[in-house]
Design a protein around this motif. Sequence first.
Motif, PDB file in Angstrom:
ATOM      1  N   PRO A 285       0.526  -1.414  -0.166  1.00 41.06           N
ATOM      2  CA  PRO A 285      -0.168   0.354   0.051  1.00 41.06           C
ATOM      3  C   PRO A 285       0.740   1.073   0.161  1.00 41.06           C
ATOM      4  O   PRO A 285       1.665   0.989   0.137  1.00 41.06           O
ATOM      5  N   PRO A 286       0.517   2.600  -0.594  1.00 40.23           N
ATOM      6  CA  PRO A 286      -0.876   2.781  -1.282  1.00 40.23           C
ATOM      7  C   PRO A 286      -1.004   2.293  -2.868  1.00 40.23           C
ATOM      8  O   PRO A 286      -2.122   2.176  -3.767  1.00 40.23           O
ATOM      9  N   LYS A 287       0.217   1.592  -3.592  1.00 39.50           N
ATOM     10  CA  LYS A 287       0.118   0.660  -4.702  1.00 39.50           C
ATOM     11  C   LYS A 287      -0.093   2.283  -5.835  1.00 39.50           C
ATOM     12  O   LYS A 287      -0.961   1.982  -6.613  1.00 39.50           O
ATOM     13  N   LEU A 288      -0.178   3.411  -5.640  1.00 40.99           N
ATOM     14  CA  LEU A 288       0.202   4.461  -6.490  1.00 40.99           C
ATOM     15  C   LEU A 288       0.365   4.061  -7.810  1.00 40.99           C
ATOM     16  O   LEU A 288      -0.371   4.364  -8.933  1.00 40.99           O
ATOM     17  N   ALA A 289       1.379   3.743  -8.149  1.00 42.38           N
ATOM     18  CA  ALA A 289       1.434   3.337  -9.138  1.00 42.38           C
ATOM     19  C   ALA A 289       1.212   2.138 -10.313  1.00 42.38           C
ATOM     20  O   ALA A 289       1.066   2.867 -11.674  1.00 42.38           O
ATOM     21  N   GLU A 290       0.843   1.301  -8.925  1.00 42.46           N
ATOM     22  CA  GLU A 290       0.193   0.336  -9.508  1.00 42.46           C
ATOM     23  C   GLU A 290      -1.320   0.363 -10.304  1.00 42.46           C
ATOM     24  O   GLU A 290      -1.589   0.420 -11.408  1.00 42.46           O
ATOM     25  N   TYR A 291      -1.686   1.406  -9.603  1.00 43.51           N
ATOM     26  CA  TYR A 291      -2.927   2.400  -9.754  1.00 43.51           C
ATOM     27  C   TYR A 291      -3.236   2.871 -11.685  1.00 43.51           C
ATOM     28  O   TYR A 291      -3.836   2.625 -12.189  1.00 43.51           O
ATOM     29  N   GLN A 292      -2.006   3.906 -11.102  1.00 44.67           N
ATOM     30  CA  GLN A 292      -1.628   4.980 -12.207  1.00 44.67           C
ATOM     31  C   GLN A 292      -1.725   4.197 -13.786  1.00 44.67           C
ATOM     32  O   GLN A 292      -2.269   4.353 -13.954  1.00 44.67           O
ATOM     33  N   THR A 792      16.894   6.553   8.721  1.00 43.75           N
ATOM     34  CA  THR A 792      17.710   5.501   7.620  1.00 43.75           C
ATOM     35  C   THR A 792      16.740   6.721   6.610  1.00 43.75           C
ATOM     36  O   THR A 792      16.130   6.999   6.677  1.00 43.75           O
ATOM     37  N   LYS A 793      17.319   5.340   5.477  1.00 46.00           N
ATOM     38  CA  LYS A 793      16.452   6.799   4.337  1.00 46.00           C
ATOM     39  C   LYS A 793      15.293   5.742   3.978  1.00 46.00           C
ATOM     40  O   LYS A 793      14.620   6.434   3.369  1.00 46.00           O
ATOM     41  N   GLU A 794      15.653   4.093   4.719  1.00 47.51           N
ATOM     42  CA  GLU A 794      13.884   3.820   4.158  1.00 47.51           C
ATOM     43  C   GLU A 794      13.287   4.288   5.204  1.00 47.51           C
ATOM     44  O   GLU A 794      11.939   3.596   4.859  1.00 47.51           O
ATOM     45  N   GLN A 795      13.565   4.100   6.467  1.00 52.61           N
ATOM     46  CA  GLN A 795      12.345   4.846   7.422  1.00 52.61           C
ATOM     47  C   GLN A 795      11.535   6.069   7.056  1.00 52.61           C
ATOM     48  O   GLN A 795      10.414   6.486   7.086  1.00 52.61           O
ATOM     49  N   LEU A 796      12.928   7.141   6.744  1.00 50.86           N
ATOM     50  CA  LEU A 796      11.850   8.328   6.022  1.00 50.86           C
ATOM     51  C   LEU A 796      10.789   8.174   4.624  1.00 50.86           C
ATOM     52  O   LEU A 796      10.395   8.981   4.610  1.00 50.86           O
ATOM     53  N   GLU A 797      11.564   7.417   3.556  1.00 47.57           N
ATOM     54  CA  GLU A 797      10.845   6.764   2.823  1.00 47.57           C
ATOM     55  C   GLU A 797      10.255   6.426   3.139  1.00 47.57           C
ATOM     56  O   GLU A 797       8.363   6.165   2.724  1.00 47.57           O
ATOM     57  N   ILE A 799       8.102   6.340   6.067  1.00 44.91           N
ATOM     58  CA  ILE A 799       6.640   7.509   6.928  1.00 44.91           C
ATOM     59  C   ILE A 799       6.131   8.874   5.717  1.00 44.91           C
ATOM     60  O   ILE A 799       5.082   8.813   5.967  1.00 44.91           O
ATOM     61  N   CYS A 800       6.554   8.728   4.403  1.00 44.48           N
ATOM     62  CA  CYS A 800       6.449   9.848   3.586  1.00 44.48           C
ATOM     63  C   CYS A 800       5.445   9.277   2.649  1.00 44.48           C
ATOM     64  O   CYS A 800       4.501  10.262   2.097  1.00 44.48           O
ATOM     65  N   LYS A 801       5.808   8.359   1.970  1.00 43.95           N
ATOM     66  CA  LYS A 801       5.108   7.422   0.588  1.00 43.95           C
ATOM     67  C   LYS A 801       3.797   7.628   0.882  1.00 43.95           C
ATOM     68  O   LYS A 801       2.749   7.275  -0.155  1.00 43.95           O
ATOM     69  N   ASN A 802       3.054   7.462   1.740  1.00 43.63           N
ATOM     70  CA  ASN A 802       1.442   7.352   1.811  1.00 43.63           C
ATOM     71  C   ASN A 802       1.179   8.641   1.480  1.00 43.63           C
ATOM     72  O   ASN A 802      -0.038   8.879   1.378  1.00 43.63           O
ATOM     73  N   HIS A 803       2.187   9.603   1.578  1.00 41.91           N
ATOM     74  CA  HIS A 803       1.655  11.058   1.212  1.00 41.91           C
ATOM     75  C   HIS A 803       1.400  11.430  -0.458  1.00 41.91           C
ATOM     76  O   HIS A 803       1.288  12.486  -0.579  1.00 41.91           O
ATOM     77  N   GLY A 804       2.062  10.440  -1.652  1.00 43.41           N
ATOM     78  CA  GLY A 804       3.028  10.728  -2.268  1.00 43.41           C
ATOM     79  C   GLY A 804       3.242  10.009  -3.431  1.00 43.41           C
ATOM     80  O   GLY A 804       4.254   9.223  -2.432  1.00 43.41           O
ATOM     81  N   THR A 805       3.526  10.159  -4.479  1.00 46.13           N
ATOM     82  CA  THR A 805       5.205   9.241  -5.109  1.00 46.13           C
ATOM     83  C   THR A 805       6.425   9.838  -4.917  1.00 46.13           C
ATOM     84  O   THR A 805       6.199  11.310  -4.956  1.00 46.13           O
ATOM     85  N   ILE A 806       7.429   9.027  -4.089  1.00 46.17           N
ATOM     86  CA  ILE A 806       9.080   9.959  -3.384  1.00 46.17           C
ATOM     87  C   ILE A 806       9.979   9.382  -4.977  1.00 46.17           C
ATOM     88  O   ILE A 806       9.726   8.233  -5.635  1.00 46.17           O
ATOM     89  N   LYS A 807      10.320  11.064  -5.526  1.00 46.42           N
ATOM     90  CA  LYS A 807      11.207  10.476  -6.303  1.00 46.42           C
ATOM     91  C   LYS A 807      12.935   9.902  -6.198  1.00 46.42           C
ATOM     92  O   LYS A 807      13.570   9.706  -6.435  1.00 46.42           O
ATOM     93  N   GLU A 826      12.005  14.253  -1.960  1.00 45.66           N
ATOM     94  CA  GLU A 826      11.754  14.692  -3.853  1.00 45.66           C
ATOM     95  C   GLU A 826      10.336  14.532  -3.913  1.00 45.66           C
ATOM     96  O   GLU A 826      10.127  13.037  -4.119  1.00 45.66           O
ATOM     97  N   PHE A 827       9.495  14.887  -4.213  1.00 46.94           N
ATOM     98  CA  PHE A 827       7.694  14.331  -4.737  1.00 46.94           C
ATOM     99  C   PHE A 827       7.554  14.307  -6.082  1.00 46.94           C
ATOM    100  O   PHE A 827       8.631  15.273  -6.862  1.00 46.94           O
ATOM    101  N   ALA A 828       6.410  13.412  -7.295  1.00 52.10           N
ATOM    102  CA  ALA A 828       6.407  14.013  -8.553  1.00 52.10           C
ATOM    103  C   ALA A 828       6.025  15.664  -8.223  1.00 52.10           C
ATOM    104  O   ALA A 828       6.198  15.887  -9.734  1.00 52.10           O
ATOM    105  N   ASN A 829       5.292  15.670  -7.657  1.00 55.62           N
ATOM    106  CA  ASN A 829       4.509  17.149  -7.768  1.00 55.62           C
ATOM    107  C   ASN A 829       4.545  17.901  -6.872  1.00 55.62           C
ATOM    108  O   ASN A 829       4.425  17.220  -5.307  1.00 55.62           O
ATOM    109  N   GLU A 830       3.727  19.086  -6.967  1.00 53.21           N
ATOM    110  CA  GLU A 830       3.935  20.050  -5.738  1.00 53.21           C
ATOM    111  C   GLU A 830       2.353  20.026  -4.907  1.00 53.21           C
ATOM    112  O   GLU A 830       2.866  20.078  -3.829  1.00 53.21           O
ATOM    113  N   MET A 831       1.276  19.522  -5.377  1.00 51.91           N
ATOM    114  CA  MET A 831       0.545  18.596  -4.543  1.00 51.91           C
ATOM    115  C   MET A 831       0.809  17.302  -3.239  1.00 51.91           C
ATOM    116  O   MET A 831       0.414  18.063  -2.211  1.00 51.91           O
ATOM    117  N   GLN A 832       2.101  16.777  -4.235  1.00 50.23           N
ATOM    118  CA  GLN A 832       1.643  15.873  -2.624  1.00 50.23           C
ATOM    119  C   GLN A 832       2.962  16.070  -2.197  1.00 50.23           C
ATOM    120  O   GLN A 832       3.028  15.949  -0.289  1.00 50.23           O
TER     121      GLN A 832
END
Length: 949
Positions: A285-292, A792-797, A799-807, A826-832
């Motif tokens: 979850p949240p499977k955003l890329a797969e849903y897209q 760590t980088k994985e822990q921070l990712e 925490i943040c992945k539920n709010h958008g696509t992390i680049k 860095e997220f995919a766009n400004e909204m995220q």
Amino acid sequence: MAAPSDEEQTQLQDMEEEEAGMEEREMESDEEEGMGVENSEDEEDDSSEDDKENEAEIQRLEEQLSINAFDYNCHVDLIKLLKQEGELCRLRKARQKMSELFPLTEEIWLDWLKDEIRLTEEDSNREKVYELFERAVKDYICPEIWLEYAQYSIGGMGSPGGIDKVRSIFERAVTAVGLHMTKGQTLWEAYREFENAVLSTVQPPPGRIPSREEQELLSAQLERIHKLFRRQLAVPLMDMETTYAEYEEWSENGVPETVIHLYRKALQQNQKCKSHEEALLVAEPPKLAEYQAYIDFELKEGDPPRIQIMFERALAENCLVPDMWTKYTTYLDRQLKIKDLVLSTHERAVRNCPWTMSLWKSYLQALERHGADHQSVSDVFEKALNAGFIQATDYVEIWQAYLDYLRRRVDFSKESSKELEELRTAFSRSLDYLKQDVEQRFGESGDPSCAIMQIWARIEAHHCKNMQKARELWDTIMTKGNAKYANMWLEYYSLERAYGDMTHCRKALHRAVQCTSDYPEHVCEVLLTFERVEGTLEDWDTAVQKTETRLNRINEQRAKVAEKETNMAHHEEEKMEQRRKAKTEKKALKKAQKATRGGEKRKAEQDDYQEDWNEESAPKRQKGNSDNNTDEYMETETGLFGRNAPPGNRPAPGRAKNAQQGATVAPQRQNDDNKPELRDESCSVFISNLAYTLEDPEAKLKTLFESCGPIRQVRLVTGNRGNFRGYGYVQFESVVSVPEALKLDRNEVEGRPMFVSPCVDKNKNPEFKVFRYNTLMEKHKIFISGLPFSCTKEQLEEICKNHGTIKDVRLVTYRSGKPKGLAYVEFANEMQASQAVLKLDGIDVEGNKISVAISNPPRRNLMDKPGPSRPTGDMTARQVYGSRGRGRTQLSLLPRSLHRQSAPPGKVENGTTAEQAPPPPSAGNTAANAAGEPRSLSNSDFAKMLLNK
């Protein structure tokens, strides 16, 4: 009195035994009750303490919600506590309050519905539960809620019209989620089971011939079940084969050909979607890329119901992703255009992501597009103003959208109307709102160019023919700091040109010439062109005189600024020159001290050697001198060989031979800082920040960079004792390997980040900077501070992945690799990114309260950097002393005796400045100094310095 009989005696004995047993049991029960009282008292004490703690926590949460009603997590915690305490009335109110502000998740709705079903068992209260179900199915399209709704409605099928109501709910359910590939089959099967139950009620008992009416009811019910099978088999669902086999077994006449055709077509569609369903099944979850990817596939297929269900499935797990809502509402606005569906989706979008201005804007436009009444549009706009946008410009844009709507309502053929007055009132209110509310909240107006006021002025001039009001508005615009911009004056001039008169046009251009500071030449040219077309000779002379005076003044100001910049540049060059001289003197001092210590040692060795040589080798020396006199004046690496050689320097045989032939072999030269010269910079990279204790660094670097391409050589920089200094160079066979090598920048090597940068001679390229970072606001990136060092980088990712696509996720570290507690995501766009700021700011991470903001890097101080990239204009004290302010001490660490002017630096072959130490008092050096041609000291010079002591 007669004696009792045997039978009576037996009965009496039984009664006495029973009474004795009862007394014993009463005593035991009394004892148990006494023990139970003690245990129950302990349990009551514990439970009362827990109750007090829970009640205190409930009151705290209620107080917090009274302060900030939009705290989502606080609502959730309060509902959990109230449910745990069994406070049903307060629980119902808490759920009701939360549902008014936020859409509830599937879990919260199901818990609420089940509690209400248990509380309302009477038929009179069923309508309240139905109303609650209707609210639940509007938040998200959830198969579980629809299934619960349908099953609950079956309980009321005995009431008048109950069967029809159950059927209508099932029909709505299969319409909403019947296309759900993984969960839709459950609803279809529940629908068929209900119809089979109805079928059993209309079938006649065995052996009795049904009447005509009964036969018609039976046939109609059988047809309903046939139709349900046919509809289900035409939809691509999981485990379709089982449903087909069940239909074959149930149908007496077999499966019709039309049904088989639809079934095969659905199977083909099922195979196309199978890969996407499997990707969703294994994804986290949240499977955003797969849903897209799934949505893009369905959009190409072009089946509206399937596109809709895919959007709904994606939003059920990604309800806080504004881009997903934007994509869904845009599709509905442009393709389906069904009023109820479009407006309900827009409403759900702004409830889920109220901080996103674009969703409110599209909602207002959708309401106008579908003919909503004015009050509804105004109510939505007022809600938008209270949504809490994160940028001042968002408020300007939402006001512009609402003002556009009001302008389209006005009939300008009438001189005055209610709509026109409402439009003017809204313009005045928008200006007050931006000045009072927005400026106080953000510290900026959000509309520096006064775009709303410009639109108002154009509406007054064009539609209302009221140039007086338009001019008043433009005067206000110019007083808000816009008078210095040429484009603002030219905009006003075009307005006067179109709707005003020539007098005001001329006046506007004259004011523009006086006030414009960014492009005065252009404004002057426009004024002269205007006078060529419209003016008299007197007007022309006035315009020429005014433009010449203004341009002369501008040129004088520019000359002063240029002179100031030149002086500052010269001042900075002098400061840099002083620093270089100080550094040169310091290096010369170190070399001189080192040479002095070495000379004392060599002199002691020479004394011993000379004494032995005088005693044992004098005859041989005289003979050698008579035969061949060259060993007396022969040069060596240190200057001389033979009688005048420095102490301790005995030439090797090969060296002496070469010296006799006049061909001195000089050692390979390096720079003063022991940096090897580079033969080909374009094929090389510079490696730094490696550990000094790195074992076999050359082999380590070859291993790290061999994947980038063939390596010509690895050159390590070492100290005077041969110890590795943590940096070096890697030279490749081809230029194409350099970009691949640069990708390894900041890779960790034994606990430290390795820095990889292009190999550029900064003496030839002073403007080159390895790290050029953005100094503007990066709206798609967030900056996090206050992180625990263990994060760590994985822990921070995570925490943040539920709010958008992390680049990208980057943890900021020191050069040693130790974390600073800072990070960029860095997220995919400004909204995220905006959503992440709203949701993550202030949360607790391993006991640390983090701060989250949009990335806005500060401007880097360039005062100490040479070249045209230095900033100009007035400098603050912070810039004068560097980016970190004045140093801890301003004392010089160089002895006062060495504070003297050194000779101008010369140039050596590799382009670096040579060290200019004071030469010894010898004839050669004196001549060189007299000629004004400083040169580097050779080994011979140092030898003469030592021998002349």
